[in-house]
Structure formats: structure tokens, C-alpha cells
Design a protein around this motif. Structure first.
Motif, PDB file in Angstrom:
ATOM      1  N   LEU A  16       6.191  11.946   3.379  1.00  0.00           N
ATOM      2  CA  LEU A  16       4.970  11.308   5.155  1.00  0.00           C
ATOM      3  C   LEU A  16       5.298   9.725   4.310  1.00  0.00           C
ATOM      4  N   HIS A  17       4.756   9.223   2.489  1.00  0.00           N
ATOM      5  CA  HIS A  17       4.703   8.082   2.616  1.00  0.00           C
ATOM      6  C   HIS A  17       5.389   6.894   2.970  1.00  0.00           C
ATOM      7  N   THR A  18       7.090   7.788   1.795  1.00  0.00           N
ATOM      8  CA  THR A  18       8.199   7.359   2.137  1.00  0.00           C
ATOM      9  C   THR A  18       8.821   6.673   3.414  1.00  0.00           C
ATOM     10  N   GLY A  19       8.698   7.970   3.892  1.00  0.00           N
ATOM     11  CA  GLY A  19       9.301   6.875   5.683  1.00  0.00           C
ATOM     12  C   GLY A  19       8.157   6.321   5.664  1.00  0.00           C
ATOM     13  N   TYR A  20       6.439   6.070   5.425  1.00  0.00           N
ATOM     14  CA  TYR A  20       5.891   4.700   6.190  1.00  0.00           C
ATOM     15  C   TYR A  20       6.342   3.328   5.191  1.00  0.00           C
ATOM     16  N   ALA A  21       6.697   3.854   3.690  1.00  0.00           N
ATOM     17  CA  ALA A  21       6.974   2.806   3.166  1.00  0.00           C
ATOM     18  C   ALA A  21       8.991   2.180   3.833  1.00  0.00           C
ATOM     19  N   VAL A  22       9.802   3.106   4.722  1.00  0.00           N
ATOM     20  CA  VAL A  22      10.546   2.311   4.887  1.00  0.00           C
ATOM     21  C   VAL A  22       9.807   1.609   6.546  1.00  0.00           C
ATOM     22  N   GLU A  23       8.937   2.151   6.735  1.00  0.00           N
ATOM     23  CA  GLU A  23       8.491   1.490   8.327  1.00  0.00           C
ATOM     24  C   GLU A  23       7.926   0.219   8.450  1.00  0.00           C
ATOM     25  N   ALA A  24       7.373  -0.168   7.426  1.00  0.00           N
ATOM     26  CA  ALA A  24       6.902  -1.378   6.165  1.00  0.00           C
ATOM     27  C   ALA A  24       7.435  -2.578   5.918  1.00  0.00           C
ATOM     28  N   GLY A  25       9.033  -1.609   5.781  1.00  0.00           N
ATOM     29  CA  GLY A  25      10.466  -3.031   5.099  1.00  0.00           C
ATOM     30  C   GLY A  25      10.103  -2.802   3.795  1.00  0.00           C
ATOM     31  N   VAL A  26       9.745  -1.570   2.976  1.00  0.00           N
ATOM     32  CA  VAL A  26      10.234  -1.801   1.877  1.00  0.00           C
ATOM     33  C   VAL A  26      11.659  -0.910   1.474  1.00  0.00           C
ATOM     34  N   SER A  27      12.340  -1.880   0.881  1.00  0.00           N
ATOM     35  CA  SER A  27      13.901  -1.325   0.940  1.00  0.00           C
ATOM     36  C   SER A  27      13.637   0.043  -0.259  1.00  0.00           C
ATOM     37  N   VAL A  32       0.435  -0.995  -0.056  1.00  0.00           N
ATOM     38  CA  VAL A  32      -0.302  -0.153   0.242  1.00  0.00           C
ATOM     39  C   VAL A  32       1.313   1.002   0.214  1.00  0.00           C
ATOM     40  N   GLU A  33       2.166   1.165   1.210  1.00  0.00           N
ATOM     41  CA  GLU A  33       2.664   2.047   0.779  1.00  0.00           C
ATOM     42  C   GLU A  33       3.487   2.143  -0.401  1.00  0.00           C
ATOM     43  N   LEU A  34       4.060   1.519  -0.930  1.00  0.00           N
ATOM     44  CA  LEU A  34       4.750   1.313  -2.111  1.00  0.00           C
ATOM     45  C   LEU A  34       3.802   2.184  -3.996  1.00  0.00           C
TER      46      LEU A  34
END
Length: 191
Positions: A60-71, A41-43
């Protein structure tokens, strides 16, 4: 109001803003129910925000993506995702949907792209990903029109994003003075 005055669309009509946040929470729940990961979803949210040129939502969403494990590698090549082999079939389907929703290409292209994506997804996933893209598009436009600013060196407070409400975190009822609560609506974060 002069052309130079700062106008916050979210603050001008808090009721509509709250309604959009409510939609974001519903979309996030639908994504989660469809088995879509927060990372996916974040990606999608990052890619749509790139296409719309929304700096606030990108931050905002780049930070959330990192938190969610997106490399970091996936985030770095996201604008050229079709040119890599880093993204699995589900991610490719989600990114294609995001691009179709954000760009609204001609009907032939739109139908072809959606058909390829559709082949990878359940009905629930297909619906949730489209709603996620629609929601983040709405938030991107509000942030761009309101000229929401990215604060250097400071991540957006977690309680400002409706997607975090969907993840069970507390969020303020009213939008911040210069920072929207955008939804990373779906599966805990996308719209």
C-alpha cells in the motif's frame, strides 16, 4: 475457533478500528500542519513497514510513495538508507525516528538517535513524525496479526486507506474483508 481459522482483528472490533483510523486522520493533519510532505510521510511509512515485515502495508505505502514522488532509487535502497547520500537531512531524521519507534533500541541508542533527529526538526515536525511512526506501527501489527493479504497485480483500493480520508478522499466506514485501511499517516499519508 481453531488455529487454522482466519481471524481479522479489525473486523472483530470495528469500533476500535474506527478509533485507530480517527487517530490516523489526526496524525495526518498534524504532519500536514507541520509542513511535512506526503512523500516524506510515505517514505517513513514504508521504512517502518519494512522493519515490521508487513507485506500489506508495504504494498500500500510503496504505491502511495510513488504517487507522492518518491523515486524508485530511494525505495530500492531504503533498507540501507544510512549507507547512501540519497536522503536529505529531513528524510534522515524521519527515518531515524521511524527506526527508533519500530525497534525500540536500548535507551542510550534511542536517546542518541532521537537527539540527532531532533536537531533537524521543529517541535511540530518532531511530534508529527513520532506520531506517524507510532500509527503505522499499530496498523502494521493489526495487518500482520490479521494476516491481511496482498492481492497479486492489484493495488489496494484508494478508498481503503484512512490516510486517503485525510487527503479528502472517500473511504468506507468498515474494514474490508481481507484488506485493512492502513494510514499513511501524516501529511496526507502516514500511519
Amino acid at each position: 475457533m481453531s488455529a487454522g481459522d482466519h481471524f481479522y482483528l479489525d473486523k472483530a472490533d470495528p469500533g476500535s478500528w474506527r478509533a485507530l483510523n480517527g487517530l490516523a486522520r489526526k496524525v495526518a493533519a498534524a504532519a500536514e500542519d507541520a509542513g511535512l510532505s506526503r512523500a516524506l510521510v510515505e517514505l517513513l511509512s514504508v521504512r517502518v513497514s519494512q522493519l515490521n515485515g508487513c507485506a500489506y502495508c508495504l504494498d500500500l505505502h510503496t504505491g502511495y510513495a510513488v504517487e507522492a514522488g518518491v523515486s524508485a532509487q530511494k525505495l530500492a535502497v531504503l533498507p540501507a538508507w544510512r549507507e547512501t547520500e540519497l536522503f536529505d537531512d529531513l528524510e534522515q531524521a524521519a527515518l531515524a525516528i521511524g527506526e527508533v519507534v519500530a525497534l525500540l533500541p536500548d535507551e542510550e541508542t534511542r536517546l542518541a538517535e532521537l537527539a540527532v533527529a531532533r536537531a533537524e526538526l521543529t517541535d511540530e515536525q518532531y511530534s508529527a513524525l513520532q506520531w506517524t511512526a507510532v500509527a503505522i506501527n499499530a496498523f502494521n501489527r493489526i495487518s500482520v496479526l490479521s494476516r491481511h493479504r496482498v492481492r497479486p497485480g492489484a493495488a489496494a483500493p484508494e478508498d481503503q486507506a484512512p490516510e486517503n480520508q485525510a487527503r479528502g478522499k472517500q473511504a468506507a466506514e468498515e474494514p474490508a474483508t481481507d484488506a485493512p485501511r492502513t494510514p499513511s499517516t501524516v501529511a496526507g499519508g502516514t500511519a
